[in-house]
Write an enzyme that holds these catalytic residues in place. Structure first.
Site, short mmCIF file in Angstrom:
data_model
loop_
_atom_site.label_atom_id
_atom_site.label_comp_id
_atom_site.label_asym_id
_atom_site.label_seq_id
_atom_site.Cartn_x
_atom_site.Cartn_y
_atom_site.Cartn_z
N GLY A 1 0.79 -1.23 0.00
CA GLY A 1 0.00 0.00 0.00
C GLY A 1 0.82 1.27 0.00
O GLY A 1 1.80 1.40 -0.72
N SER A 2 0.42 2.19 0.84
CA SER A 2 0.82 3.58 0.75
C SER A 2 2.33 3.81 0.80
O SER A 2 3.04 3.20 1.60
CB SER A 2 0.17 4.35 1.87
OG SER A 2 0.66 5.66 1.90
N SER A 3 2.75 4.78 -0.04
CA SER A 3 4.16 5.19 -0.01
C SER A 3 4.43 6.13 1.17
O SER A 3 5.53 6.62 1.33
CB SER A 3 4.55 5.84 -1.34
OG SER A 3 3.60 6.81 -1.74
N THR A 4 3.42 6.37 2.01
CA THR A 4 3.62 7.14 3.24
C THR A 4 4.10 6.23 4.37
O THR A 4 4.44 6.71 5.45
CB THR A 4 2.30 7.86 3.64
OG1 THR A 4 1.84 8.59 2.53
CG2 THR A 4 2.48 8.83 4.78
#
Lengths: 428, 141
Positions: free
Chosen positions: B63-66
């Site tokens: 999922g997220s690149s954060t």
């Protein structure tokens, strides 16, 4: 270090291009080792994700770089930030949070980044071209840039994105190289009702399913509508990069590296073939909701990723259809659309603006419900047309969530309860 | 009984802790609360567990690149996992740890194990991670 560095890379590492450049190059060189890249390569554009989340560490990192002389060396756009820069007071954001968010934003613009503040940069400004080597953050944008535009980026997380922007360099590996962009698994859409395929919800549902099914492989979709719009593919990318780690997919006859099935797989056989029927879509669709039909609705969120002008136009049409029948926004429901300055500027120049705001829709810019504290604590159920928003809302916002298409969101906002058209999605 | 596994040190460092094992990948953003260390992905099998001080054993990041920012912030707040063990290199997790090392001189060691070794680790095993990627596993009776 086993990574082969150029003369200029070494200058960065030795601090000849400033302390910020040195920090950036140290992180890049260490990541090159992690990724087992032999060397670094040039990129000609960057998109920063690290400006989005407000955290003490993120703020310290950005301010460290800017105070040590960090400046971007390639055109660099910014993802949405932690604050609606104009309207944060309206959304009840507290002063302390806002002050830090403004500092963080300033650190990035002081480094020379372009204040686009959007998670849909591919619809906004500086759209990359086919084959262009770029360093992009933001999972949905990465997926869109690679898959739909055919530009080349790996998944650049916070905070290697700004390191790449400062030095103009990235580890040479992964999706930057053509050999690693071949399809690996095949997903065939089988006997899906064309009416479902035309609905916007289909793309978010398919994306959700794609993310789960692909695991760490590059999926190829066969059977997608060649007329799929940019907004529909945006919805697909956002959902696929949330339920999974999809950074690149191909769709035969739709995306630019997959004119044919053979081209998508570069002549190889798929490692696995998965047939997707209506039953699989129904399952994925129901997985996107934790709230049920008829539940009391508190908040509608559209624009994840950021709303385009076309989406504003669609929304205005749906609102007109309701108001023509004398229907109004239910008094218990808040209706928020998230967008960026580019789309908003176009909206303001059209008559749609009055239709949308007249209905009671609140438009927030430059940010996102997940990164700015605007969802009040008493919000129990939200409804959205976004697979990404539906995926993350229960964990990040602590709310229940109902997924539906834009028309269903508007209809539910009028009724004050979750209300969807189930007829289309029934198994025949 | 102690077993010694040999892995690749993706981010080198020493750590020990109890194994928190999942067969499902987890996105740390939306999955880990960086203030408390709670697993908050309500669709994930570890939802409600606390990762702080544990060795998080999961196949890869998702999922997220954060997620790298979430890891960095959780390290700063002192609620990060003691170490992470993966089946495949998860660059976004490695990044969070490396940035923390550069900024705060504090990294979360990350080791990648072979499939056989990865799946041999059971919930609540006591793990000792060494900078060269060696993982010593002690199964509680």
């Amino acid at each position: 270090m086993s990574v082969k560095l150029s003369k200029r890379d070494k200058e960065y590492l030795d601090g000849q291009h400033g302390k910020a450049g040195q920090i950036a190059m140290r992180i890049l060189a260490r990541m090159a080792e992690v990724l087992e890249a032999e060397e670094l390569m040039d990129v000609s554009q960057a998109h920063i994700d690290g400006c989005g989340l407000l955290s003490d560490a993120g703020l310290e990192f950005a301010e460290t770089l800017v105070s040590q002389g960090g400046r971007v060396s390639v055109p660099t756009t910014l993802n949405m930030g932690p604050l609606d820069l104009q309207n944060w007071k309206h959304f009840g954001v507290d002063e302390e949070f806002a002050a830090k968010a403004i500092r963080q934003g300033k650190a990035y613009t002081d480094m020379g980044c372009i204040p686009t503040w959007t998670c849909a940069p591919y619809q906004s400004y500086l759209t990359p071209r086919f084959g262009q080597q770029i360093a992009w953050g933001e999972s949905n944008a990465i997926c869109y840039a690679n898959s739909v535009l055919g530009a080349r980026t790996n998944r650049y997380g916070d905070y290697i994105d700004i390191c790449a922007a400062i030095t103009g360099r990235v580890p040479r590996c992964g999706l930057h190289l053509k050999a690693n962009r071949k399809g690996q698994i095949l997903l065939r859409l089988v006997d899906i009702d064309p009416a479902i395929m035309r609905s916007n919800a289909f793309y978010a549902v398919l994306g959700h399913l794609l993310g789960t099914a692909a695991e760490d492989k590059i999926p190829v979709i066969e059977g997608l509508d060649p007329e799929a719009s940019g907004d529909q593919l945006k919805a697909l990318c956002a959902a696929a990069a949330s339920s999974g780690a999809v950074a690149l997919f191909h769709a035969v006859g739709v995306t630019p590296e997959a004119n044919t099935l053979e081209e998508a797989f570069a002549g190889n056989e798929p490692e696995r073939v998965i047939d997707i029927g209506l039953g699989d879509l129904l399952e994925a669709r129901s997985d996107l909701s934790t709230a049920g039909e008829g539940d009391k609705l508190d908040l509608v969120v559209l624009g994840c990723p950021h709303f385009s002008f076309d989406e504003f136009r669609e929304l205005a049409g749906l609102i007109k259809a309701q108001t023509n029948k004398g229907n109004k926004l239910h008094s218990n429901v808040r209706f928020v659309v998230i967008s960026c300055q580019t789309s908003y500027a176009l909206l303001q120049r059209s008559e749609l603006f009055d239709v949308i705001t007249g209905f009671g829709v609140e438009i927030t810019l430059d940010t996102c419900v997940f990164h700015t504290p605007m969802v009040s604590a008493d919000t129990k159920v939200i409804m959205t047309n976004s697979g990404k928003c539906a995926y993350y809302a229960p964990g990040e916002l602590g709310t229940g969530v109902a997924f539906g298409n834009m028309a269903e969101c508007v209809q539910s906002a009028v009724k004050g309860r979750v209300s969807r058209e189930e007829a289309l999605w029934k198994e025949s | 009984m102690e077993r010694v596994l040999s892995g690749r040190a993706v981010v080198a460092g020493a750590a020990e802790g109890t194994a928190l094992v999942s067969r499902e990948p987890l996105s740390l953003w939306g999955g880990l609360c960086p203030r408390t260390g709670e697993i908050i992905d309500r669709r994930h099998e570890l939802s409600g567990s606390y990762a702080a001080g544990k060795v998080l054993v999961m196949p890869w990041g998702r999922g997220s690149s954060t997620s790298s920012a979430t890891l960095l912030e959780s390290i700063r707040a002192g609620v990060a996992p003691a170490a992470i063990i993966n089946l495949k290199v998860a660059p976004i997790l490695a990044l969070g740890s490396i940035v923390s090392d550069e900024l705060y001189h504090k990294a979360v060691p990350i080791v990648v194990l072979s499939e056989k070794d990865f799946f041999s680790i059971k919930q609540d095993d006591h793990l000792n991670i060494e900078p060269d990627g060696t993982v010593k596993v002690e199964t509680r009776p």
